[in-house]
Scaffold this motif. Sequence first.
Motif, short mmCIF file in Angstrom:
data_model
loop_
_atom_site.label_atom_id
_atom_site.label_comp_id
_atom_site.label_asym_id
_atom_site.label_seq_id
_atom_site.Cartn_x
_atom_site.Cartn_y
_atom_site.Cartn_z
N LEU A 5 -2.95 11.16 -0.77
CA LEU A 5 -3.79 11.22 0.43
C LEU A 5 -5.24 10.87 0.13
O LEU A 5 -6.09 10.95 1.01
CB LEU A 5 -3.73 12.63 1.06
CG LEU A 5 -2.59 12.88 2.03
CD1 LEU A 5 -2.67 14.31 2.56
CD2 LEU A 5 -2.60 11.90 3.19
N GLY A 6 -5.55 10.52 -1.11
CA GLY A 6 -6.91 10.15 -1.48
C GLY A 6 -7.67 11.28 -2.12
O GLY A 6 -7.31 12.46 -2.01
N ASP A 7 -8.77 10.92 -2.84
CA ASP A 7 -9.61 11.90 -3.54
C ASP A 7 -8.78 12.74 -4.51
O ASP A 7 -8.99 13.96 -4.60
CB ASP A 7 -10.34 12.80 -2.53
CG ASP A 7 -11.29 12.02 -1.64
OD1 ASP A 7 -11.89 11.05 -2.14
OD2 ASP A 7 -11.41 12.38 -0.45
N LEU A 32 -3.25 19.53 6.37
CA LEU A 32 -4.69 19.30 6.33
C LEU A 32 -5.48 20.53 6.74
O LEU A 32 -6.57 20.81 6.21
CB LEU A 32 -5.05 18.12 7.25
CG LEU A 32 -4.43 16.76 6.87
CD1 LEU A 32 -4.75 15.72 7.93
CD2 LEU A 32 -4.91 16.32 5.50
N ALA A 50 -4.44 5.13 -1.10
CA ALA A 50 -4.08 6.39 -0.46
C ALA A 50 -3.64 6.10 0.95
O ALA A 50 -4.06 5.13 1.59
CB ALA A 50 -5.27 7.34 -0.47
N LEU A 51 -2.77 6.95 1.46
CA LEU A 51 -2.30 6.82 2.83
C LEU A 51 -3.26 7.55 3.77
O LEU A 51 -3.77 8.61 3.45
CB LEU A 51 -0.89 7.41 2.96
CG LEU A 51 0.20 6.73 2.12
CD1 LEU A 51 1.51 7.50 2.25
CD2 LEU A 51 0.39 5.28 2.55
N GLU A 52 -3.51 6.94 4.92
CA GLU A 52 -4.30 7.61 5.95
C GLU A 52 -3.40 8.56 6.72
O GLU A 52 -2.18 8.43 6.74
CB GLU A 52 -4.90 6.58 6.90
CG GLU A 52 -5.87 5.62 6.23
CD GLU A 52 -6.42 4.62 7.24
OE1 GLU A 52 -6.80 5.04 8.35
OE2 GLU A 52 -6.43 3.42 6.91
N ALA A 53 -4.02 9.56 7.38
CA ALA A 53 -3.27 10.55 8.12
C ALA A 53 -3.48 10.38 9.62
O ALA A 53 -4.56 9.99 10.08
CB ALA A 53 -3.70 11.95 7.70
N ASN A 54 -2.44 10.66 10.36
CA ASN A 54 -2.51 10.68 11.83
C ASN A 54 -1.92 12.01 12.28
O ASN A 54 -0.70 12.20 12.24
CB ASN A 54 -1.71 9.51 12.41
CG ASN A 54 -1.62 9.58 13.94
OD1 ASN A 54 -2.32 10.38 14.57
ND2 ASN A 54 -0.76 8.76 14.53
N ASP A 101 1.96 2.27 12.07
CA ASP A 101 0.80 1.68 11.41
C ASP A 101 0.70 2.07 9.95
O ASP A 101 -0.28 1.76 9.28
CB ASP A 101 -0.49 2.11 12.14
CG ASP A 101 -0.52 1.61 13.57
OD1 ASP A 101 -0.09 0.46 13.80
OD2 ASP A 101 -0.97 2.37 14.45
N LYS A 118 0.53 5.20 8.80
CA LYS A 118 -0.23 6.43 8.60
C LYS A 118 0.72 7.62 8.49
O LYS A 118 1.74 7.66 9.17
CB LYS A 118 -1.21 6.65 9.75
CG LYS A 118 -2.30 5.59 9.85
CD LYS A 118 -3.26 5.86 11.00
CE LYS A 118 -4.35 4.80 11.07
NZ LYS A 118 -5.28 5.06 12.21
N LYS A 175 0.83 -1.20 0.00
CA LYS A 175 0.00 0.00 0.00
C LYS A 175 0.87 1.26 0.00
O LYS A 175 0.59 2.23 -0.72
CB LYS A 175 -0.92 -0.01 1.23
CG LYS A 175 -1.85 1.19 1.31
CD LYS A 175 -2.75 1.10 2.53
CE LYS A 175 -3.67 2.31 2.62
NZ LYS A 175 -4.56 2.24 3.82
#
Length: 673
Positions: free
Chosen positions: A98-100, A249, A158-162, A223, A225, A51
């Motif tokens: 990051l998606g979208d 963000l 896409a990578l998730e954000a933390n 993880d 993120k 991923k």
Amino acid sequence: MQPLNGWVRDKAAVTGKYLHRASLVLWIAIGALGLPCVARAASPDPALVSKIDAATFEVVIPKAVDDPLTYEKPLPLDLLPYQERTDKYFSVGTAFALGDNRYVTAGHVLTIGFGDLSGPPALRDASGHVYAIDKIEKFSLQQDFVVFSLKNPPASAALEANAKPALNSVVYAVGNALGTGVIIRDGLYTSDTPEEENGRWKWMRFSAAASPGNSGGPLLDQDGKVIGVVLMKSANENLNYALPIGEVLHAPDHLAVMDKQMAYQLDVLDYDQHGRFKAQFPLPASYADFSHTFLQLQNQYSEQQLKALLQQQSGDLFPHGAGANRILHGTPELSFFPELIVHDRSGQWNYAGRELNRVPLSGNGYIASGYVGHNLLIHLRRPDDVKAVTFYGDPTQMMDLILKTGYWDRQVGPEKIKITSLGQPATVATYTDNWQRHWKVAVWSEPYINAQVVLFALPVPDGYAIMMRMNPAAITHNSLIDMKALTDFVNVDYGGNLAQWKAFMADRSLLPGAMQDTHIEADYGKHFSYDSSNIAFGYPSTLQSVAPDNMLAVGFGYYDNHGKTDLEASAIQIHLDATDPDRISVKRHIAPSADLDDNFKQAWGKLLHKQHPYDGVPYSDGDEMDIASVIAPPAGTPTELYTVFYGTQGSHKPEDMQAKLDLLTQQFKLKAH
């Protein structure tokens, strides 16, 4: 702190000093670049690796297809590694999804393409597919990030954000390290540190290794993120820096923001102009529109800073201020190598720049070079077999002569290949400085390193006095405005043989304002005359032989003219030829100001009272005899005086020397000024 981007570092290197050990070396080396190959010194959970790979990209810039340069031989591209010579792109950094259809990289990675000569940046995935950038969505110059979309985005994960990572936790720095492919390296998130100006946010510091090319890549938690954007490294410790992903963000949508303290410096001044580049403009915008608007705002800011810098000390800028008096009241050095008049920390203006290296050309031509600050200074002596009429009108020929020195080369693997021509300049213009000297301005492009050569050339009787820089294409505007300002601080005297002077004077467009009313006549074997707005004099060949190879030097000084300072001829010297010391000279002297030291005042006293050596009495100086006198000043206390001088080899009767001096003074005419 240093950006983690090898391409930026390489391009910055070309804006520095060009001369090392009296040789111009413009050597640009681009590291081995190619399609990404994933290697992992340490990895997160194997289930996340695919991923991460799918969501991480190289930022690439296309290599130039057309090369306007000519080389001494075909480039030996077979010496390059296979990937480097076959890759159509340079790899300059890292980006992530990051998606979208939102992608993130470092601001300085994307701005590498500003003014690019080969094409805009794009993203490339692990399979080698290249994706064009569509719209810029967010940008922050000070926080150094950009968010953008792609025209035909891949169906990648896409990578998730933390936005709230824990200190001292395991992190992974992911990026295109050294342009050799995306790798994942582990470390710890060690601390936060406020940004340098006023602590508006905090940088994340981490110990995971990061190399040039990592800029713009994601900093991940254990993880997988995203917790930050990898940006830079500390110069003196093994810690790297990232911008917290929360800052990206929470930044305002659809806005480009510039709010950064910046200093502006001019090479002749010993102080900087500090200001704040503060502007914004709406987004989204195409990359072309975004880069155009940014550069327009940046250029306007640079112009404002330069103007403010010059206005800040306008009362002390040369030729004003007490620190200028040593130059204003001195006599020209008769130096044909261009110098810059610079302000030192003692408050004085002094000449800087000297010839460090000379390379001969055919036909008695040569290239003499030196440097001051960011500026390469050159005296180009025109070869005798190059006609003046084409020489002064052909910038390509001028640059080709400079390249004959062999100073410039292109590194191809282990070999350096000499550049023999830059081709036609991209732009050609003229610029007239405050001294009414007419400079020829030309810009050449070198697409293979996204650089441009900016050259200001002042025509002089024997060739050109040149000021030159090489810089990334994005800052050519800054170099142009800098160098225009610097022309007012360039000091150069005019010299050449009488044949060269004749060709030079024939084209009045080449002449500085100080010589527009000057007429020089040489009737070979008979008579020489010099006639200007201030003085006129002449002599027959019985005083000194008049021939095409006589060397004429005209030195210029800076004189008050009813509250305005003008550049005017101050010293005229005619040598019998380039090797014979026999000479005639006429010099203009100005009364010293009260702040100057006793040396100036004693020298002026000798002139006023016609003391030796200005008493008209011959004297021996080594193996030659000299005689000099002061031209009778007008009534009253003079503020300027002229001296005439004659020197010749060997011993001569005093009455013969006095007769020679009489021939010179009898034809001397001091005009109203």
